[in-house]
Design a protein around this motif. Structure first.
Motif, mmCIF file in Angstrom:
data_model
loop_
_atom_site.group_PDB
_atom_site.id
_atom_site.type_symbol
_atom_site.label_atom_id
_atom_site.label_comp_id
_atom_site.label_asym_id
_atom_site.label_seq_id
_atom_site.Cartn_x
_atom_site.Cartn_y
_atom_site.Cartn_z
ATOM 1 N N ALA A 1 11.852 -8.884 2.374
ATOM 2 C CA ALA A 1 12.308 -7.764 1.549
ATOM 3 C C ALA A 1 12.518 -8.199 0.110
ATOM 4 C CB ALA A 1 13.593 -7.195 2.134
ATOM 5 N N ARG A 2 13.127 -9.350 -0.083
ATOM 6 C CA ARG A 2 13.380 -9.841 -1.452
ATOM 7 C C ARG A 2 12.082 -10.149 -2.193
ATOM 8 N NH1 ARG A 2 17.814 -10.799 1.459
ATOM 9 N NH2 ARG A 2 19.858 -10.941 0.407
ATOM 10 N N THR B 1 7.440 -6.006 -6.883
ATOM 11 C CA THR B 1 7.301 -4.640 -7.406
ATOM 12 C C THR B 1 8.137 -4.410 -8.660
ATOM 13 O OG1 THR B 1 9.053 -3.880 -5.893
ATOM 14 C CG2 THR B 1 6.765 -3.665 -5.142
ATOM 15 N N GLY B 2 8.845 -5.451 -9.109
ATOM 16 C CA GLY B 2 9.631 -5.334 -10.337
ATOM 17 C C GLY B 2 10.926 -4.563 -10.166
ATOM 18 N N ALA B 3 11.435 -4.507 -8.933
ATOM 19 C CA ALA B 3 12.679 -3.777 -8.684
ATOM 20 C C ALA B 3 13.860 -4.488 -9.342
ATOM 21 C CB ALA B 3 12.917 -3.655 -7.185
ATOM 22 N N ALA B 4 14.860 -3.722 -9.705
ATOM 23 C CA ALA B 4 16.064 -4.279 -10.332
ATOM 24 C C ALA B 4 17.095 -4.619 -9.256
ATOM 25 C CB ALA B 4 16.649 -3.273 -11.315
ATOM 26 N N ASP B 5 18.045 -5.499 -9.652
ATOM 27 C CA ASP B 5 19.184 -5.832 -8.781
ATOM 28 C C ASP B 5 18.736 -6.369 -7.417
ATOM 29 O OD1 ASP B 5 20.887 -4.817 -10.791
ATOM 30 O OD2 ASP B 5 20.650 -2.793 -10.006
ATOM 31 N N VAL C 1 0.841 -1.202 0.000
ATOM 32 C CA VAL C 1 0.000 0.000 0.000
ATOM 33 C C VAL C 1 0.877 1.254 0.000
ATOM 34 C CG1 VAL C 1 -1.818 1.257 1.220
ATOM 35 C CG2 VAL C 1 -1.824 -1.242 1.225
ATOM 36 N N VAL C 2 1.999 1.210 0.711
ATOM 37 C CA VAL C 2 2.922 2.351 0.712
ATOM 38 C C VAL C 2 3.420 2.630 -0.698
ATOM 39 C CG1 VAL C 2 5.153 3.209 1.539
ATOM 40 C CG2 VAL C 2 3.653 1.945 3.090
ATOM 41 N N GLY C 3 3.727 1.565 -1.439
ATOM 42 C CA GLY C 3 4.168 1.731 -2.822
ATOM 43 C C GLY C 3 5.675 1.778 -2.964
ATOM 44 N N PRO D 1 13.723 2.175 -0.460
ATOM 45 C CA PRO D 1 14.961 2.384 0.317
ATOM 46 C C PRO D 1 14.933 1.684 1.678
ATOM 47 C CG PRO D 1 14.230 4.447 -0.677
ATOM 48 C CD PRO D 1 13.128 3.451 -0.890
ATOM 49 N N ALA D 2 13.819 1.766 2.371
ATOM 50 C CA ALA D 2 13.709 1.125 3.686
ATOM 51 C C ALA D 2 13.748 -0.395 3.545
ATOM 52 C CB ALA D 2 12.426 1.557 4.375
ATOM 53 N N VAL D 3 13.156 -0.916 2.479
ATOM 54 C CA VAL D 3 13.149 -2.364 2.266
ATOM 55 C C VAL D 3 14.561 -2.860 1.950
ATOM 56 C CG1 VAL D 3 12.279 -4.218 0.787
ATOM 57 C CG2 VAL D 3 10.737 -2.415 1.546
#
Length: 483
Positions: free
Chosen positions: A383-384, A390-394, A361-363, A368-370
């Motif tokens: 976290a992973r 969310t489709g984050a890289a690296d 919900v935070v989005g 950064p916190a994760v």
């Protein structure tokens, strides 16, 4: 089951402003307000604060009621509510001069709160009215009150075989069951409940198969009792009620046992209104019942939020999270949520599960916190998963120990939540199937729920060989920890 588990699921209430408008629109309170404004120097009351009989026709006319006994009774009922809710002040006739003196009445302070007070003021007055009407609904019914009055003027209530505490407890139990059915069926959008089903919920034992004739007779009597009580309660706005069909009673000679092929709606249908949900919850809270409402946690810390929604259904948990974020703001929320998700207590896996839901919900602002907790033993797996979703890289690959720890933690959360067994079985078999040597490694996981989770996997896995492996692994885990 955890001791912190709420007694009831959370209810979504209307705003206080909306509820106050509903309260003012309740027919009985609306009439009481009109009579309080009508009261003046010429208004005369009896020993109990009731309008004297000579005043009733004028009161009924002011309310637009019929000029007969029914209209007078309805006017008298509205006046009693005005007195009980402090809308009018009455002077006791005993304090007036003269042997035949009558008391007087005048508008009271609460009347000004009806239009000039806050929604909370209005709801407080309405709750007082609900208390008075509830007492009326549980009062004894008698054919002729004069028969109960002795020569010395005392009233023989014992002859009524009436236990006020038992009567109030029965009605509160019915309202509590209706509340639970309503909240579990979607709140104010829930369908009306047939009166026979509601009566049966109070009479028929849960473990009874086919009800006996005696039980059916008790259900029938309870239905008739509830029919009278809901007719009394409806005007205060707590329920929408379709009464038992009078023609049906005549056909069956007052025996309301439901036939299998009968239209059940003829036996009465009842539904709590949005105001009724508020009123019943208020009574339960006063009685010490844990009856949460969505929005209760909006001004609390993240630790209270995640602990409070631990056993909420998914939709209710998301609503509470959204309200919390609206009140708190998203700046720094992710770090606060992650910190609150740590722990080794029994609820901790559920907190982490809901933390992940809250981070969604935070989005993307939570990234950064994760990323800051990627190396945390308790939060790194969460976290992973969140970053990947969310489709984050690296996103770094997790070490094997973290994979197993996350698997145990995930199942522990579902076990504590006591969710759907089929879904839990799918989860168990899916996690065990992702790694050929799962049970050979899982017993080594440093998680407080490892042995309990492996025992559950042994019960739930449909493959007998895998189930046996799970039980062996659970034994090793218990031996390792000495538990």
């Amino acid at each position: 089951m955890s001791e912190e588990r709420p007694t009831l699921p959370p209810v979504r209430l209307r705003t206080e402003a909306e509820l106050a408008r509903d309260a003012l629109a309740a027919p009985l309170l609306a009439r009481a307000v009109r009579l309080a404004r009508w009261a003046g120097p010429e208004t005369r009351v009896g020993a109990g604060g009731e309008l004297v009989e000579a005043q009733l026709p004028a009161a009924a006319e002011h309310l637009g009621l019929t000029a007969d006994e029914e209209g007078a009774a309805e006017a008298s009922e509205a006046w009693r509510l005005a007195v009980d809710t402090g809308l009018v002040d009455v002077e006791d006739p005993a304090e007036a001069e003269g042997e035949d003196a009558e008391g007087t009445a005048a508008a009271a302070e609460n009347l000004t709160l009806i239009t000039g007070g806050s929604p909370q003021d209005v709801l407080s007055i309405w709750l007082d009215g609900l208390e008075a009407v509830h007492a009326d609904a549980t009062a004894p019914v008698f054919e002729d009150f004069a028969d109960l009055v002795g020569a010395d003027g005392s009233v023989d209530f014992e002859s009524l075989d009436w236990d006020p505490e038992a009567e109030a407890e029965f009605l509160d139990g019915v309202l509590g069951n209706l509340y639970l059915l309503t909240v579990g069926d979607g709140g104010e959008d829930a369908a009306p409940v047939p009166l026979p089903a509601l009566a049966a919920s109070m009479i028929v034992p849960e473990d009874m198969g086919e009800p006996t004739d005696d039980i059916l007779e008790q259900v029938s009597e309870a239905m008739m009792r509830l029919d009278d009580q809901f007719r009394v309660l409806e005007p205060i706005g707590i329920v929408e009620y379709r009464p038992v069909d009078e023609a049906l009673l005549a056909e069956e000679g007052e025996d309301a046992a439901v036939a299998d092929d009968e239209d059940v709606t003829r036996y009465g249908m009842v539904k709590l209104t949005p105001l009724g949900l508020y009123g019943v919850r208020a009574r339960m809270l006063e009685a010490g019942v844990d009856a949460p409402a969505i929005g209760d946690l909006a001004d609390k810390g993240a630790d209270v939020l995640l602990g409070g929604i631990a056993y909420y259904p998914e939709t209710a948990a998301r609503c509470e999270i959204e309200l919390w974020l609206t009140r708190r703001g998203t700046d720094g929320a992710a770090a606060e949520l992650l910190a609150a998700a740590r722990g080794t207590d029994r609820q901790a896996p559920l907190r982490r599960l809901h933390c992940q839901q809250a981070l969604a919900v935070v989005g993307t602002g939570a990234e950064p916190a994760v990323r800051a907790v990627l190396d945390d033993a308790e939060l790194g797996g969460l976290a992973r998963v969140w970053l990947a979703e969310t489709g984050a890289a690296d996103v770094p690959a997790p070490p094997e120990s973290m994979i197993f720890w996350l698997a145990i933690d995930t199942i522990a959360a579902q076990l504590e939540a006591e969710g759907d067994l089929d879904e839990l079985q799918d989860l168990v078999e899916g996690l065990a199937g992702q790694h050929s040597g799962f049970f050979g490694e899982a017993w080594r996981v440093e998680h407080p729920a490892t042995a309990e989770v492996l025992e559950a996997m042994g019960r739930l896995h449909s493959d007998k060989k895998k189930a046996k492996e799970a039980r062996k692994a659970a034994f090793k885990a218990r031996s390792r920890t000495g538990s």
